[in-house]
Design a protein around this motif. Sequence first.
Motif, PDB file in Angstrom:
ATOM      1  N   LYS A 115      -6.870 -91.593 -10.533  1.00  0.00           N
ATOM      2  CA  LYS A 115      -6.872 -92.157  -9.182  1.00  0.00           C
ATOM      3  C   LYS A 115      -7.834 -93.339  -9.066  1.00  0.00           C
ATOM      4  CE  LYS A 115      -9.320 -90.441  -5.850  1.00  0.00           C
ATOM      5  NZ  LYS A 115      -9.895 -89.612  -4.769  1.00  0.00           N
ATOM      6  N   ASP A 116      -8.968 -93.247  -9.758  1.00  0.00           N
ATOM      7  CA  ASP A 116      -9.982 -94.299  -9.645  1.00  0.00           C
ATOM      8  C   ASP A 116      -9.521 -95.620 -10.256  1.00  0.00           C
ATOM      9  OD1 ASP A 116     -10.046 -93.078 -12.197  1.00  0.00           O
ATOM     10  OD2 ASP A 116     -12.073 -93.848 -12.551  1.00  0.00           O
ATOM     11  N   ARG A 117      -8.433 -95.612 -11.038  1.00  0.00           N
ATOM     12  CA  ARG A 117      -7.904 -96.852 -11.622  1.00  0.00           C
ATOM     13  C   ARG A 117      -6.809 -97.478 -10.744  1.00  0.00           C
ATOM     14  NH1 ARG A 117      -8.627 -96.073 -17.302  1.00  0.00           N
ATOM     15  NH2 ARG A 117     -10.203 -94.448 -17.552  1.00  0.00           N
ATOM     16  N   MET A 118      -6.363 -96.771  -9.713  1.00  0.00           N
ATOM     17  CA  MET A 118      -5.199 -97.193  -8.941  1.00  0.00           C
ATOM     18  C   MET A 118      -5.616 -97.993  -7.700  1.00  0.00           C
ATOM     19  SD  MET A 118      -3.015 -93.635  -9.283  1.00  0.00           S
ATOM     20  CE  MET A 118      -1.592 -94.231  -8.369  1.00  0.00           C
ATOM     21  N   VAL A 119      -5.002 -99.177  -7.547  1.00  0.00           N
ATOM     22  CA  VAL A 119      -5.321-100.040  -6.404  1.00  0.00           C
ATOM     23  C   VAL A 119      -4.116-100.248  -5.495  1.00  0.00           C
ATOM     24  CG1 VAL A 119      -7.188-101.235  -7.598  1.00  0.00           C
ATOM     25  CG2 VAL A 119      -4.857-102.149  -7.755  1.00  0.00           C
ATOM     26  N   GLY A 120      -2.982 -99.613  -5.828  1.00  0.00           N
ATOM     27  CA  GLY A 120      -1.820 -99.748  -4.972  1.00  0.00           C
ATOM     28  C   GLY A 120      -0.647 -98.942  -5.472  1.00  0.00           C
ATOM     29  N   THR A 121       0.133 -98.396  -4.542  1.00  0.00           N
ATOM     30  CA  THR A 121       1.388 -97.720  -4.859  1.00  0.00           C
ATOM     31  C   THR A 121       2.500 -98.373  -4.039  1.00  0.00           C
ATOM     32  OG1 THR A 121       1.198 -96.066  -3.077  1.00  0.00           O
ATOM     33  CG2 THR A 121       0.188 -95.524  -5.208  1.00  0.00           C
ATOM     34  N   PRO A 179      -4.274-106.586  -9.696  1.00  0.00           N
ATOM     35  CA  PRO A 179      -4.163-105.600 -10.773  1.00  0.00           C
ATOM     36  C   PRO A 179      -4.306-106.243 -12.147  1.00  0.00           C
ATOM     37  CG  PRO A 179      -1.976-106.243 -10.095  1.00  0.00           C
ATOM     38  CD  PRO A 179      -2.941-106.991  -9.193  1.00  0.00           C
ATOM     39  N   ASP A 180      -4.622-105.414 -13.131  1.00  0.00           N
ATOM     40  CA  ASP A 180      -4.524-105.862 -14.521  1.00  0.00           C
ATOM     41  C   ASP A 180      -3.396-105.126 -15.242  1.00  0.00           C
ATOM     42  OD1 ASP A 180      -5.673-103.353 -14.750  1.00  0.00           O
ATOM     43  OD2 ASP A 180      -7.494-104.025 -15.767  1.00  0.00           O
ATOM     44  N   PHE A 181      -2.693-104.250 -14.496  1.00  0.00           N
ATOM     45  CA  PHE A 181      -1.625-103.439 -15.088  1.00  0.00           C
ATOM     46  C   PHE A 181      -0.673-103.027 -13.970  1.00  0.00           C
ATOM     47  CE2 PHE A 181       0.123 -99.322 -16.527  1.00  0.00           C
ATOM     48  CZ  PHE A 181       0.428 -99.562 -17.858  1.00  0.00           C
ATOM     49  N   VAL A 182       0.641-103.190 -14.212  1.00  0.00           N
ATOM     50  CA  VAL A 182       1.666-102.738 -13.267  1.00  0.00           C
ATOM     51  C   VAL A 182       2.589-101.774 -13.997  1.00  0.00           C
ATOM     52  CG1 VAL A 182       3.556-103.400 -11.739  1.00  0.00           C
ATOM     53  CG2 VAL A 182       1.556-104.885 -11.942  1.00  0.00           C
ATOM     54  N   ILE A 239      -2.832 -95.361 -23.437  1.00  0.00           N
ATOM     55  CA  ILE A 239      -3.166 -96.668 -22.850  1.00  0.00           C
ATOM     56  C   ILE A 239      -4.461 -96.588 -22.048  1.00  0.00           C
ATOM     57  CG2 ILE A 239      -2.440 -98.352 -21.100  1.00  0.00           C
ATOM     58  CD1 ILE A 239       0.455 -97.839 -22.017  1.00  0.00           C
ATOM     59  N   PHE A 240      -4.676 -95.462 -21.371  1.00  0.00           N
ATOM     60  CA  PHE A 240      -5.839 -95.344 -20.493  1.00  0.00           C
ATOM     61  C   PHE A 240      -7.011 -94.618 -21.142  1.00  0.00           C
ATOM     62  CE2 PHE A 240      -2.575 -96.523 -17.557  1.00  0.00           C
ATOM     63  CZ  PHE A 240      -3.238 -97.307 -16.622  1.00  0.00           C
ATOM     64  N   GLY A 241      -6.897 -94.340 -22.428  1.00  0.00           N
ATOM     65  CA  GLY A 241      -8.015 -93.732 -23.131  1.00  0.00           C
ATOM     66  C   GLY A 241      -8.289 -92.297 -22.737  1.00  0.00           C
ATOM     67  N   VAL A 242      -7.246 -91.583 -22.269  1.00  0.00           N
ATOM     68  CA  VAL A 242      -7.423 -90.185 -21.864  1.00  0.00           C
ATOM     69  C   VAL A 242      -6.403 -89.310 -22.604  1.00  0.00           C
ATOM     70  CG1 VAL A 242      -8.465 -90.666 -19.617  1.00  0.00           C
ATOM     71  CG2 VAL A 242      -5.960 -90.583 -19.822  1.00  0.00           C
ATOM     72  N   ALA A 243      -6.329 -89.511 -23.900  1.00  0.00           N
ATOM     73  CA  ALA A 243      -5.352 -88.774 -24.711  1.00  0.00           C
ATOM     74  C   ALA A 243      -5.552 -87.274 -24.618  1.00  0.00           C
ATOM     75  CB  ALA A 243      -5.443 -89.234 -26.165  1.00  0.00           C
ATOM     76  N   SER A 281      -7.986-101.173 -15.640  1.00  0.00           N
ATOM     77  CA  SER A 281      -8.902-100.656 -14.612  1.00  0.00           C
ATOM     78  C   SER A 281      -8.399-100.844 -13.191  1.00  0.00           C
ATOM     79  CB  SER A 281     -10.269-101.330 -14.755  1.00  0.00           C
ATOM     80  OG  SER A 281     -10.155-102.737 -14.580  1.00  0.00           O
ATOM     81  N   ARG A 282      -7.365-101.682 -13.005  1.00  0.00           N
ATOM     82  CA  ARG A 282      -6.816-101.914 -11.662  1.00  0.00           C
ATOM     83  C   ARG A 282      -5.284-101.861 -11.763  1.00  0.00           C
ATOM     84  NH1 ARG A 282     -10.033-103.637  -7.703  1.00  0.00           N
ATOM     85  NH2 ARG A 282      -8.276-104.627  -6.633  1.00  0.00           N
ATOM     86  N   VAL A 283      -4.731-100.725 -11.318  1.00  0.00           N
ATOM     87  CA  VAL A 283      -3.320-100.440 -11.571  1.00  0.00           C
ATOM     88  C   VAL A 283      -2.523-100.391 -10.274  1.00  0.00           C
ATOM     89  CG1 VAL A 283      -1.696 -98.802 -12.595  1.00  0.00           C
ATOM     90  CG2 VAL A 283      -3.979 -99.098 -13.594  1.00  0.00           C
ATOM     91  N   VAL A 284      -1.363-101.029 -10.303  1.00  0.00           N
ATOM     92  CA  VAL A 284      -0.381-100.889  -9.233  1.00  0.00           C
ATOM     93  C   VAL A 284       0.815-100.143  -9.817  1.00  0.00           C
ATOM     94  CG1 VAL A 284       1.335-102.103  -7.809  1.00  0.00           C
ATOM     95  CG2 VAL A 284      -1.039-102.903  -7.862  1.00  0.00           C
ATOM     96  N   THR A 285       1.234 -99.076  -9.134  1.00  0.00           N
ATOM     97  CA  THR A 285       2.445 -98.363  -9.543  1.00  0.00           C
ATOM     98  C   THR A 285       3.568 -98.712  -8.565  1.00  0.00           C
ATOM     99  OG1 THR A 285       1.838 -96.391  -8.248  1.00  0.00           O
ATOM    100  CG2 THR A 285       1.207 -96.430 -10.569  1.00  0.00           C
ATOM    101  N   ILE A 286       4.738 -98.978  -9.115  1.00  0.00           N
ATOM    102  CA  ILE A 286       5.928 -99.232  -8.296  1.00  0.00           C
ATOM    103  C   ILE A 286       6.906 -98.102  -8.555  1.00  0.00           C
ATOM    104  CG2 ILE A 286       7.789-100.840  -7.759  1.00  0.00           C
ATOM    105  CD1 ILE A 286       6.057-103.116  -8.796  1.00  0.00           C
ATOM    106  N   HIS A 287       7.165 -97.318  -7.536  1.00  0.00           N
ATOM    107  CA  HIS A 287       7.972 -96.097  -7.504  1.00  0.00           C
ATOM    108  C   HIS A 287       7.056 -94.883  -7.659  1.00  0.00           C
ATOM    109  CE1 HIS A 287      10.962 -99.189  -8.957  1.00  0.00           C
ATOM    110  NE2 HIS A 287      11.348 -98.891  -7.723  1.00  0.00           N
ATOM    111  N   GLN A 288       7.534 -93.766  -7.168  1.00  0.00           N
ATOM    112  CA  GLN A 288       6.658 -92.607  -6.997  1.00  0.00           C
ATOM    113  C   GLN A 288       6.314 -91.887  -8.289  1.00  0.00           C
ATOM    114  OE1 GLN A 288       7.805 -90.074  -3.767  1.00  0.00           O
ATOM    115  NE2 GLN A 288       6.696 -88.322  -4.564  1.00  0.00           N
TER     116      GLN A 288
END
Length: 341
Positions: free
Chosen positions: A89-95, A131-134, A187-191, A70-77
């Motif tokens: 988008k609602d799961r993302m807390v940082g890029t 985050p709970d996921f990176v 992983i995000f339940g949106v298959a 539910s709280r995701v940080v992505t590293i790289h574009q």
Amino acid sequence: MSQLFTPARTRGFLRATAAAVALSSVLLTTSCGAADESGGDAKATAAVPAGFPVTVDNCGVRTTYERPPSRVVTIHQHPAELMLALGLKDRMVGTAFPDSAVLPELKEDYEAVPELARKEPSFEKVLDAEPDFVYGGYGSAFAEKEGRSRTAFADAGIDTYLNREYCGKKKVTMEDTYDEVRTIGKIFGVADRADKLVTDLKSRVGKAAGKVEGEPDVPVFVYDSGDKAAFTAGGKSLGTELIRLAGGENVFADLDDVFGDVSWEQVIERRPEVIAVYDYAGAGSVEQKKRFLLSQPALADVPAVRNKRFVVLPLTATLVGIRSAYAVDDLARGLHPESFR
């Protein structure tokens, strides 16, 4: 050759060492849980979503997700754009670490997510976002020497996922892109969203490839960076398949690697008719790269240089992510413009 660039060779090194990074990680088997106000575990008391738990093997790391992150940080574009394309988008807390301009249709959503750093953020900076996921795009996302190993995140109760391109696989294809989309969707339940996105990407590729079907292959040289030698895409790169789908042939498809150095004499001998210029921060602008190529007397008789035939591709379009499907269309238009009139 004059020395114009100090190219960002880190990517080539990271591609070579990605497997080692993954193997140094321990198996992750639990997901981060958030405590409620009473001190209990909110996740433990909430109903388990349909289709969960989900177990995923990623670059030697097995993770079981009891529910979607539910709280995701992505590293790289490219991971960020994939998440946004799946409507997450609602799961993302940082890029972090934007490589190039974001796809226009994703720009507004991308800018709504906080940017943690222009390059890879520190471990502490990531933790600040809670985050709970990176989700990392290059192996450097989880660089052990920078304190961002997957083990370190696991010890902090944070799950991680590394783009499959950096799992040490010998060759990268479009199927890796489709599999990446489906795995993130799982992983995000949106298959269902993932399946729709894959269908759309395949359709985009199919339309472009269909336009140039039957046309003679155009010899293409990929210019990533470099002056004393050319840093180019080899036969194991996704770029080689993108060129093939677009009605071309990578003149260095016999280079037995994802990326590598070749001599300018080799470029001259292979006489490419088009040069695909990779665009990303840290290796000079596209205009600088073009000026360099056009200013070298030794390259003057290379057909692509003589005729000034360049196709520009954002680096993110050549990686395992949603941009690769767009790249086929861009390449096809550059290689066979008459097919699109």
